[in-house]
Write a protein that holds these residues in place. Structure first.
Motif, short mmCIF file in Angstrom:
data_model
loop_
_atom_site.label_atom_id
_atom_site.label_comp_id
_atom_site.label_asym_id
_atom_site.label_seq_id
_atom_site.Cartn_x
_atom_site.Cartn_y
_atom_site.Cartn_z
N TYR A 56 -10.20 -6.50 -1.92
CA TYR A 56 -9.83 -6.39 -0.50
C TYR A 56 -8.83 -7.50 -0.13
CZ TYR A 56 -10.55 -5.62 4.55
OH TYR A 56 -10.40 -5.36 5.89
N LYS A 82 -6.87 -9.08 -2.18
CA LYS A 82 -5.62 -8.80 -2.89
C LYS A 82 -4.81 -7.74 -2.14
CE LYS A 82 -3.87 -8.40 -7.52
NZ LYS A 82 -4.19 -8.40 -8.92
N THR A 83 -5.47 -6.70 -1.65
CA THR A 83 -4.79 -5.66 -0.87
C THR A 83 -4.20 -6.23 0.40
OG1 THR A 83 -6.24 -3.94 -1.75
CG2 THR A 83 -5.12 -3.45 0.32
N LEU A 84 -4.98 -7.05 1.10
CA LEU A 84 -4.47 -7.67 2.33
C LEU A 84 -3.28 -8.59 2.02
CD1 LEU A 84 -7.84 -8.51 4.10
CD2 LEU A 84 -6.15 -6.79 4.81
N THR A 85 -3.32 -9.26 0.89
CA THR A 85 -2.22 -10.14 0.48
C THR A 85 -0.95 -9.33 0.27
OG1 THR A 85 -3.71 -11.73 -0.56
CG2 THR A 85 -1.43 -11.72 -1.33
N GLN A 86 -1.09 -8.18 -0.37
CA GLN A 86 0.08 -7.35 -0.67
C GLN A 86 0.72 -6.78 0.59
OE1 GLN A 86 -1.83 -4.68 -3.38
NE2 GLN A 86 -1.49 -6.02 -5.15
N THR A 87 -0.05 -6.60 1.65
CA THR A 87 0.51 -6.06 2.90
C THR A 87 0.85 -7.14 3.91
OG1 THR A 87 -1.72 -5.71 3.80
CG2 THR A 87 -0.70 -3.86 2.63
N ASP A 88 0.57 -8.40 3.58
CA ASP A 88 0.87 -9.51 4.48
C ASP A 88 2.37 -9.76 4.50
OD1 ASP A 88 0.80 -11.76 6.07
OD2 ASP A 88 -0.52 -12.91 4.75
N ARG A 89 2.91 -9.99 5.69
CA ARG A 89 4.35 -10.22 5.80
C ARG A 89 4.75 -11.66 5.51
NH1 ARG A 89 5.78 -7.85 11.53
NH2 ARG A 89 3.97 -9.11 11.97
N SER A 135 -4.94 -15.81 -1.00
CA SER A 135 -3.72 -15.02 -0.77
C SER A 135 -2.53 -15.66 -1.47
CB SER A 135 -3.45 -14.85 0.73
OG SER A 135 -2.93 -16.02 1.31
N ASP A 153 -0.30 -13.90 -4.38
CA ASP A 153 1.07 -13.65 -3.93
C ASP A 153 1.90 -13.13 -5.11
OD1 ASP A 153 3.11 -14.48 -1.56
OD2 ASP A 153 4.05 -14.77 -3.53
N GLU A 154 2.82 -12.22 -4.81
CA GLU A 154 3.62 -11.60 -5.88
C GLU A 154 4.43 -12.62 -6.68
OE1 GLU A 154 7.44 -10.26 -3.14
OE2 GLU A 154 5.97 -8.77 -3.71
#
Length: 105
Positions: free
Chosen positions: A8, A10-17, A70, A74-75
């Motif tokens: 969860y 990780k998913t929130l991290t990927q959609t964080d601006r 996060s 991060d990518e």
């Protein structure tokens, strides 16, 4: 840590601006809030006019850990929780070594 929770986060991290820098600054802000609550909780001088509960400290710790995770996910960093645990075990061994040295002094 619960695998579903980590996914969860990780998913929130990927959609964080926020980018890596923004997350890092947010982490510093969260640690500042933790400090702001720990000082009066420990009755440090000039802070005893504020009332703080353990729950506020727990919330600050959770906020800080979420931001740190996060950053981990991060990518630009993209480590796994397993890699973090491995590094933490290594760091714990160093910490234990320092404590043992302090006890001998």
């Amino acid at each position: 840590m619960n695998e579903n929770l980590l996914e969860y986060i990780k998913t929130l991290t990927q959609t964080d601006r926020k980018g890596l820098l923004g997350k890092t600054l947010k982490g510093m802000e969260e640690l500042g809030e933790l400090s702001k609550h720990v000082l009066p909780y420990e009755n440090e001088g000039s802070t005893t006019h504020r009332f703080v509960t353990k729950d506020q400290i727990l919330e600050d710790v959770a906020d800080g850990m979420l931001v740190l995770l996060s950053i981990l996910y991060d990518e630009k960093i993209d480590y796994t929780f397993d890699q973090l645990q491995e590094k933490m075990l290594f760091k714990c061994a160093k910490w234990a070594e320092l404590q043992q040295r302090d006890m001998r002094v």
